[in-house]
Scaffold this motif. Sequence first.
Motif, short mmCIF file in Angstrom:
data_model
loop_
_atom_site.label_atom_id
_atom_site.label_comp_id
_atom_site.label_asym_id
_atom_site.label_seq_id
_atom_site.Cartn_x
_atom_site.Cartn_y
_atom_site.Cartn_z
N THR A 91 28.55 25.59 34.22
CA THR A 91 27.89 24.88 35.30
C THR A 91 28.55 25.17 36.65
OG1 THR A 91 27.26 23.07 33.81
CG2 THR A 91 27.20 22.61 36.18
N VAL A 92 29.88 25.22 36.65
CA VAL A 92 30.64 25.34 37.92
C VAL A 92 30.96 26.78 38.27
CG1 VAL A 92 32.77 24.65 39.10
CG2 VAL A 92 31.61 23.04 37.58
N TRP A 93 31.27 27.61 37.26
CA TRP A 93 31.72 28.98 37.53
C TRP A 93 30.56 29.97 37.45
CZ3 TRP A 93 36.64 29.64 33.95
CH2 TRP A 93 37.58 28.65 34.28
N SER A 94 30.71 31.07 38.15
CA SER A 94 29.78 32.18 37.99
C SER A 94 30.15 32.96 36.73
CB SER A 94 29.85 33.11 39.21
OG SER A 94 31.12 33.76 39.25
N LYS A 95 29.24 33.80 36.28
CA LYS A 95 29.54 34.63 35.11
C LYS A 95 30.70 35.58 35.42
CE LYS A 95 26.48 33.53 31.91
NZ LYS A 95 26.83 33.16 30.52
N ARG A 96 30.74 36.09 36.63
CA ARG A 96 31.82 36.98 37.03
C ARG A 96 33.16 36.26 36.95
NH1 ARG A 96 32.65 41.50 40.89
NH2 ARG A 96 34.69 41.24 41.87
N ARG A 97 33.18 34.98 37.38
CA ARG A 97 34.42 34.21 37.33
C ARG A 97 34.86 33.96 35.89
NH1 ARG A 97 38.98 33.57 40.14
NH2 ARG A 97 40.04 31.64 39.55
N ILE A 98 33.92 33.64 35.03
CA ILE A 98 34.25 33.41 33.62
C ILE A 98 34.86 34.67 33.02
CG2 ILE A 98 33.30 32.95 31.31
CD1 ILE A 98 31.16 31.21 32.70
N LEU A 99 34.24 35.80 33.31
CA LEU A 99 34.74 37.07 32.78
C LEU A 99 36.12 37.39 33.34
CD1 LEU A 99 34.06 39.52 30.99
CD2 LEU A 99 32.98 40.58 32.99
N THR A 100 36.34 37.10 34.61
CA THR A 100 37.64 37.36 35.23
C THR A 100 38.73 36.52 34.57
OG1 THR A 100 36.60 37.86 37.37
CG2 THR A 100 38.94 37.32 37.39
N ASP A 129 49.90 38.63 33.93
CA ASP A 129 49.88 38.92 35.37
C ASP A 129 48.44 38.85 35.85
OD1 ASP A 129 52.66 39.46 35.87
OD2 ASP A 129 52.42 41.34 34.79
N TRP A 130 48.16 37.87 36.70
CA TRP A 130 46.79 37.68 37.17
C TRP A 130 46.36 38.83 38.07
CZ3 TRP A 130 42.78 34.32 36.39
CH2 TRP A 130 41.72 34.39 37.31
N VAL A 131 45.15 39.33 37.82
CA VAL A 131 44.55 40.33 38.71
C VAL A 131 43.09 39.95 38.92
CG1 VAL A 131 46.05 42.31 38.21
CG2 VAL A 131 44.12 41.81 36.69
N PRO A 132 42.55 40.18 40.13
CA PRO A 132 41.13 39.91 40.37
C PRO A 132 40.27 40.96 39.68
CG PRO A 132 42.11 40.93 42.29
CD PRO A 132 43.24 40.66 41.33
N MET A 133 38.99 40.70 39.59
CA MET A 133 38.09 41.64 38.93
C MET A 133 38.10 43.00 39.61
SD MET A 133 36.08 42.18 36.43
CE MET A 133 35.55 40.61 35.75
N SER A 134 38.35 43.03 40.90
CA SER A 134 38.38 44.29 41.63
C SER A 134 39.52 45.20 41.18
CB SER A 134 38.51 44.04 43.14
OG SER A 134 39.69 43.31 43.43
N GLU A 135 40.51 44.62 40.49
CA GLU A 135 41.65 45.40 40.00
C GLU A 135 41.62 45.57 38.48
OE1 GLU A 135 45.40 44.04 41.57
OE2 GLU A 135 44.53 43.64 43.54
N ILE A 136 40.44 45.40 37.90
CA ILE A 136 40.22 45.64 36.47
C ILE A 136 39.17 46.73 36.35
CG2 ILE A 136 39.45 44.65 34.27
CD1 ILE A 136 40.31 41.90 35.34
N SER A 137 39.43 47.73 35.56
CA SER A 137 38.48 48.84 35.45
C SER A 137 37.14 48.35 34.89
CB SER A 137 39.05 49.94 34.55
OG SER A 137 38.99 49.56 33.18
N SER A 138 36.07 48.96 35.36
CA SER A 138 34.75 48.56 34.87
C SER A 138 34.59 48.77 33.37
CB SER A 138 33.66 49.31 35.65
OG SER A 138 33.82 50.70 35.57
N PRO A 139 35.16 49.84 32.77
CA PRO A 139 35.05 49.96 31.31
C PRO A 139 35.66 48.79 30.56
CG PRO A 139 35.69 52.07 32.25
CD PRO A 139 35.78 51.06 33.36
N MET A 140 36.73 48.18 31.11
CA MET A 140 37.36 47.06 30.42
C MET A 140 36.44 45.84 30.42
SD MET A 140 40.17 46.32 28.76
CE MET A 140 39.38 45.21 27.57
N ALA A 141 35.83 45.57 31.57
CA ALA A 141 34.89 44.45 31.64
C ALA A 141 33.73 44.66 30.68
CB ALA A 141 34.38 44.29 33.07
N LEU A 142 33.24 45.89 30.62
CA LEU A 142 32.11 46.21 29.75
C LEU A 142 32.50 46.16 28.27
CD1 LEU A 142 29.13 47.12 29.80
CD2 LEU A 142 29.95 49.48 29.81
N ALA A 143 33.71 46.61 27.96
CA ALA A 143 34.15 46.70 26.56
C ALA A 143 34.19 45.34 25.88
CB ALA A 143 35.51 47.38 26.48
N VAL A 144 34.71 44.31 26.58
CA VAL A 144 34.81 43.00 25.92
C VAL A 144 33.43 42.40 25.69
CG1 VAL A 144 37.16 42.50 26.67
CG2 VAL A 144 35.24 41.84 28.14
#
Length: 243
Positions: A151-160, A66-81
């Motif tokens: 080259t094309v994506w931002s780091k935030r997009r790659i992480l998302t 189920d796709w969710v944007p970064m705004s709907e992913i907890s910050s600890p999850m982004a940091l953990a990976v």
Amino acid sequence: MSKKFKKSLFYRPFIWVKRAVIALLGIWLAGIVFFSFLPVPFSAVMVERQLSAWLSGDFGYVSHSDWVPMSEISSPMALAVMAGEDQKFPEHWGFDVGAIQAALTHNEDEDANVRGASTLSQQTAKNLFLWDGRSWVRKGLEAGLTVGIETVWSKRRILTVYLNIVEFGDGIFGVEEAAQHFFHKPASKLTASQAALLAAVLPNPHTFKVNAPSAYVLRRQQWILRQMSQLGGDNFLQEHKLH
């Protein structure tokens, strides 16, 4: 048989292979462009897992995310990976040279377990566009696709994208599906401990289980929690505009 006809028979397979390669490159290029802003409906690894299940007679298996944007992913999850898989993610251009050199040195020992050095960018490229497994052909394609998305994506997009397509268990792809399946909550509500446990089973969720963590997984969870703290927590994400 005329020389012209023989020549036609010789070149026909080459022409078809050339057309197939060009078509595949076009699909990958289009994917890099469109997925730089569109949600990813499924990944190549998801398709591979689904087809493999069907071919083995397992018609109950369903690859799902189920796709969710970064705004709907907890910050600890982004940091953990990042803490568990790629702590230099905000700084490198897709490849961690130091980690690659360390892995090559480690893998020279025939008795040692094979260690990988794939960054989150490389894992995203592989999961989204390629197949699972180890081969020089796949690694070469992965390298090219990694350069493309960096080259094309931002780091935030790659992480998302990574968080939405990474595999956390059999048929469980993406952090939203994993959060609902294992913790009965949305990805936006994952705690640091839960995020670290999810990250601890990567990149081998078929051997390591979130719902039945081994002693190794629990130790790795605690190590990831310490790394998250050392990286700087939410300040790390804000500094690099990742959440």
